[in-house]
Write a protein that holds these residues in place. Structure first.
Motif, PDB file in Angstrom:
ATOM      1  N   ASN A   1      -3.073  -4.481  -1.035  1.00 16.01           N
ATOM      2  CA  ASN A   1      -4.140  -3.983  -1.906  1.00 16.01           C
ATOM      3  C   ASN A   1      -3.733  -4.068  -3.380  1.00 16.01           C
ATOM      4  O   ASN A   1      -3.619  -3.065  -4.075  1.00 16.01           O
ATOM      5  CB  ASN A   1      -4.487  -2.543  -1.531  1.00 16.01           C
ATOM      6  CG  ASN A   1      -5.687  -2.032  -2.317  1.00 16.01           C
ATOM      7  OD1 ASN A   1      -6.570  -2.798  -2.666  1.00 16.01           O
ATOM      8  ND2 ASN A   1      -5.699  -0.745  -2.615  1.00 16.01           N
TER       9      ASN A   1
ATOM     10  N   ASP B   1       0.863  -1.184   0.000  1.00 12.97           N
ATOM     11  CA  ASP B   1       0.000   0.000   0.000  1.00 12.97           C
ATOM     12  C   ASP B   1       0.898   1.231   0.000  1.00 12.97           C
ATOM     13  O   ASP B   1       1.036   1.929   1.009  1.00 12.97           O
ATOM     14  CB  ASP B   1      -0.906  -0.010   1.233  1.00 12.97           C
ATOM     15  CG  ASP B   1      -2.039   1.021   1.133  1.00 12.97           C
ATOM     16  OD1 ASP B   1      -1.958   1.898   0.249  1.00 12.97           O
ATOM     17  OD2 ASP B   1      -2.978   0.947   1.938  1.00 12.97           O
TER      18      ASP B   1
ATOM     19  N   HIS C   1     -12.536  -7.422  -6.060  1.00  9.11           N
ATOM     20  CA  HIS C   1     -13.445  -6.322  -6.381  1.00  9.11           C
ATOM     21  C   HIS C   1     -14.131  -5.770  -5.134  1.00  9.11           C
ATOM     22  O   HIS C   1     -15.105  -5.023  -5.226  1.00  9.11           O
ATOM     23  CB  HIS C   1     -14.476  -6.776  -7.414  1.00  9.11           C
ATOM     24  CG  HIS C   1     -13.888  -7.012  -8.770  1.00  9.11           C
ATOM     25  ND1 HIS C   1     -13.245  -8.179  -9.125  1.00  9.11           N
ATOM     26  CD2 HIS C   1     -13.810  -6.209  -9.868  1.00  9.11           C
ATOM     27  CE1 HIS C   1     -12.818  -8.095 -10.363  1.00  9.11           C
ATOM     28  NE2 HIS C   1     -13.138  -6.912 -10.848  1.00  9.11           N
ATOM     29  N   GLY C   2     -13.626  -6.160  -3.960  1.00 14.77           N
ATOM     30  CA  GLY C   2     -14.138  -5.614  -2.705  1.00 14.77           C
ATOM     31  C   GLY C   2     -15.431  -6.229  -2.233  1.00 14.77           C
ATOM     32  O   GLY C   2     -16.168  -5.600  -1.460  1.00 14.77           O
TER      33      GLY C   2
ATOM     34  N   ARG D   1      -5.910  -2.718  -6.371  1.00 23.88           N
ATOM     35  CA  ARG D   1      -5.231  -1.984  -7.449  1.00 23.88           C
ATOM     36  C   ARG D   1      -4.620  -2.962  -8.446  1.00 23.88           C
ATOM     37  O   ARG D   1      -3.954  -3.924  -8.072  1.00 23.88           O
ATOM     38  CB  ARG D   1      -4.158  -1.074  -6.843  1.00 23.88           C
ATOM     39  CG  ARG D   1      -3.515  -0.116  -7.836  1.00 23.88           C
ATOM     40  CD  ARG D   1      -2.891   1.066  -7.100  1.00 23.88           C
ATOM     41  NE  ARG D   1      -1.894   0.633  -6.145  1.00 23.88           N
ATOM     42  CZ  ARG D   1      -0.602   0.452  -6.438  1.00 23.88           C
ATOM     43  NH1 ARG D   1      -0.181   0.629  -7.685  1.00 23.88           N
ATOM     44  NH2 ARG D   1       0.255   0.089  -5.510  1.00 23.88           N
TER      45      ARG D   1
ATOM     46  N   PRO E   1     -11.129  -2.222   6.299  1.00 24.84           N
ATOM     47  CA  PRO E   1     -11.581  -1.582   5.052  1.00 24.84           C
ATOM     48  C   PRO E   1     -10.962  -2.167   3.793  1.00 24.84           C
ATOM     49  O   PRO E   1     -11.551  -2.060   2.712  1.00 24.84           O
ATOM     50  CB  PRO E   1     -11.167  -0.110   5.247  1.00 24.84           C
ATOM     51  CG  PRO E   1     -11.057   0.079   6.717  1.00 24.84           C
ATOM     52  CD  PRO E   1     -10.597  -1.236   7.274  1.00 24.84           C
ATOM     53  N   ILE E   2      -9.776  -2.793   3.899  1.00 29.45           N
ATOM     54  CA  ILE E   2      -9.121  -3.314   2.697  1.00 29.45           C
ATOM     55  C   ILE E   2      -9.952  -4.405   2.035  1.00 29.45           C
ATOM     56  O   ILE E   2      -9.845  -4.636   0.830  1.00 29.45           O
ATOM     57  CB  ILE E   2      -7.697  -3.829   3.039  1.00 29.45           C
ATOM     58  CG1 ILE E   2      -6.860  -3.958   1.758  1.00 29.45           C
ATOM     59  CG2 ILE E   2      -7.747  -5.157   3.791  1.00 29.45           C
ATOM     60  CD1 ILE E   2      -5.407  -4.252   2.006  1.00 29.45           C
TER      61      ILE E   2
ATOM     62  N   THR F   1     -13.162  -4.421   1.573  1.00 32.50           N
ATOM     63  CA  THR F   1     -14.314  -3.887   0.842  1.00 32.50           C
ATOM     64  C   THR F   1     -13.915  -2.812  -0.157  1.00 32.50           C
ATOM     65  O   THR F   1     -14.754  -2.033  -0.617  1.00 32.50           O
ATOM     66  CB  THR F   1     -15.368  -3.328   1.820  1.00 32.50           C
ATOM     67  OG1 THR F   1     -14.747  -2.399   2.710  1.00 32.50           O
ATOM     68  CG2 THR F   1     -15.991  -4.456   2.635  1.00 32.50           C
ATOM     69  N   SER F   2     -12.632  -2.775  -0.507  1.00 28.44           N
ATOM     70  CA  SER F   2     -12.134  -1.811  -1.498  1.00 28.44           C
ATOM     71  C   SER F   2     -11.595  -2.576  -2.705  1.00 28.44           C
ATOM     72  O   SER F   2     -10.905  -3.589  -2.537  1.00 28.44           O
ATOM     73  CB  SER F   2     -11.013  -0.956  -0.903  1.00 28.44           C
ATOM     74  OG  SER F   2     -11.471  -0.243   0.230  1.00 28.44           O
TER      75      SER F   2
END
Length: 495
Positions: free
Chosen positions: A378, A142, A461-462, A333, A326-327, A329-330
């Motif tokens: 990520n 990240d 894709h979160g 990259r 949170p990672i 649901t995001s």
């Protein structure tokens, strides 16, 4: 290629990675051709001042690319006929590392790294200096988060508290690069009392130590083999009360990353837990990366704090990110391949290492998969291990077609492993993905393999499988689930 040119290229690539720009995207943003950017990054084209300035602006590098360009220009002036350059000893001599031994001591708040190298001068000239780099990354995978941290709170010389010696003599140093997250310097084989060159045919122990707080040091330590080396050894010394667990991955120029070929040894003495590992004759350019988790500490730090005897807690203890972070649901990259092939190999090696650890906690009769966000990275990479023993690697995957036939079966997720959910999935999917060389592929997966792959593509894709369950259907506790260790059943189903 000169040192300043290499530093400029490294800075440019680093900021491209931070901002998620491919070479083509950067070329479009700065008004140059992709071929020009490619040649600059390969060292075939000297960058113009306008290109450096525009790249710094578009990549929001805060002047870092401009500074690297000025250093490149200054080097060119120093090497001009009017100002002859002084050749560095390191460029005209060769070294062999007879033994590199590294120890890392953690007291619960601060890391102290000590690196000792037995170096042999295998040239006809005396050696009077040695180049080292101190580099930190609190959030590997990240870069944006790490860069925000170090911009606000850069690594300082005062906190590093560097010391160095050759033989029994303390020595001084000369700073070459001073960046927020790394320092590069020449260790000079001299002090106020004398000079201590290493003459041809001689060996000496070179040692240096530095300190970094755990607010700036990530839970990993990497050694890269840049000189011919006969033996490499590492020891990690942690407080036993933190219940540390350690694993390692190695990457070479010819092989995708994988677990260490020989095991890490662990011993407990008093209140310390020490992990040691060594290898002989490591190949040039190989990278050996050790990572660790503190099980007692991680339980406090994560959003989810399951009790110590739950399935989720066991997965958490081996480094699996838990629901609530949170990672998960995001969207991850994407990789720019083949430009980021080295990073992609490292991530895959870490995924396999995590899968090995998870397999010690649970029997996976249906196969298993794990996505990079589940280990805190990520990036759009995932692996799947089928019940038949096949290993599937996916970079930048997306489902482009689904069969019209669906079935509904129970799934589990390492990131909330205390429950099982009934999830409808297509019996066949077509997945577009990228291989390590940057070629686009389309692969068709069916039945259980399709379910495993679709689960991991969702992660990238979160999405967690809860989002795919039918309205009104809730997961059941794992204690009520009766399918552990067995494969999904398709005998009576049509494909």
């Amino acid at each position: 290629m000169s040192d300043a040119a290499a530093a400029f290229i490294a800075e440019l690539k680093r900021w491209r990675d931070v901002r998620g720009f491919s070479q083509t995207a950067l070329a479009k943003a700065v008004g140059y051709t992709p071929s020009y950017v490619s040649k600059v990054e390969s060292g075939q084209q000297r960058p113009s001042m306008e290109f450096a300035a525009e790249a710094d602006t578009q990549l929001q590098a805060g002047g870092a690319i401009r500074r690297a360009f000025r250093e490149l220009m200054a080097e060119g002036q120093e090497a001009s006929p009017s100002r002859p350059s002084v050749p560095a000893d390191q460029h005209t001599t060769s070294l062999i590392v007879e033994h590199e031994d590294t120890s890392l001591h953690y007291d619960g708040h601060v890391y102290r790294a000590t690196q000792r190298r037995r170096i042999y001068n295998d040239s006809a000239d005396p050696i009077t200096q040695y180049l080292i780099r101190i580099s930190v990354d609190r959030h590997p995978g990240d870069p944006e988060r790490s860069n925000q941290l170090y911009r606000a709170n850069p690594l300082t010389w005062e906190e590093i508290d560097l010391s160095a010696s050759v033989g029994d003599e303390p020595i001084t140093w000369q700073v070459r690069y001073d960046r927020d997250a790394f320092k590069e310097l020449w260790l000079l084989f001299e002090n106020d009392e004398g000079r201590y060159p290493l003459y041809p045919g001689e060996s000496a122990w070179l040692e240096y130590s530095y300190t970094v707080s755990d607010e700036k040091w990530g839970t990993w330590f990497q050694r890269a083999v840049r000189l011919p080396t006969k033996r490499l050894s590492v020891a990690l010394d942690f407080p036993a009360e933190l219940a540390p667990t350690v694993w390692g991955t190695e990457t070479t120029m010819t092989a995708m990353g994988g677990p260490f070929r020989n095991p890490i040894q662990a011993t407990t003495t008093g209140d310390r837990r020490v992990f040691s590992w060594s290898t002989d004759d490591p190949p040039l350019h190989a990278r050996y990366r050790l990572e660790w988790k503190f099980r007692h500490q991680s339980t406090k730090e994560t959003t989810l704090t399951p009790t110590a005897d739950t399935a989720s807690a066991r997965m958490q203890s081996v480094g699996i990110v838990q629901e609530g972070d949170p990672i998960l649901t995001s969207p991850a990259r994407l990789f720019s391949l083949p430009d980021e092939a080295e990073d992609a190999r490292r991530v895959v090696a870490e995924l396999h290492s995590a899968a090995d650890r998870a397999a010690t906690q649970h029997p996976f009769g249906k196969g298993m998969g794990i996505a990079a966000p589940q280990i805190g990275i990520n990036r759009a990479a995932a692996i799947v291990r089928t019940p038949e023993g096949e290993a599937i690697t996916l970079f930048n995957p997306r489902i482009i077609e689904e069969s019209g036939d669906f079935d509904e079966q129970y799934e589990g997720c390492l990131s909330f492993f205390d429950v099982r959910g009934m999830v409808p999935r297509p019996l066949a999917i077509s997945v577009e993905h990228t291989d390590i060389d940057g070629h686009q592929q389309i692969t068709i997966f069916e039945r259980g393999h399709a379910r495993l792959v679709a689960h991991e593509v969702d992660h990238l894709h979160g999405l967690l499988y809860r989002a795919k369950m039918r309205p009104g259907v809730e997961p059941i506790p794992v204690s009520e689930y009766r399918g552990t260790g067995s494969q999904w059943s398709y005998e009576s189903r049509r494909s």
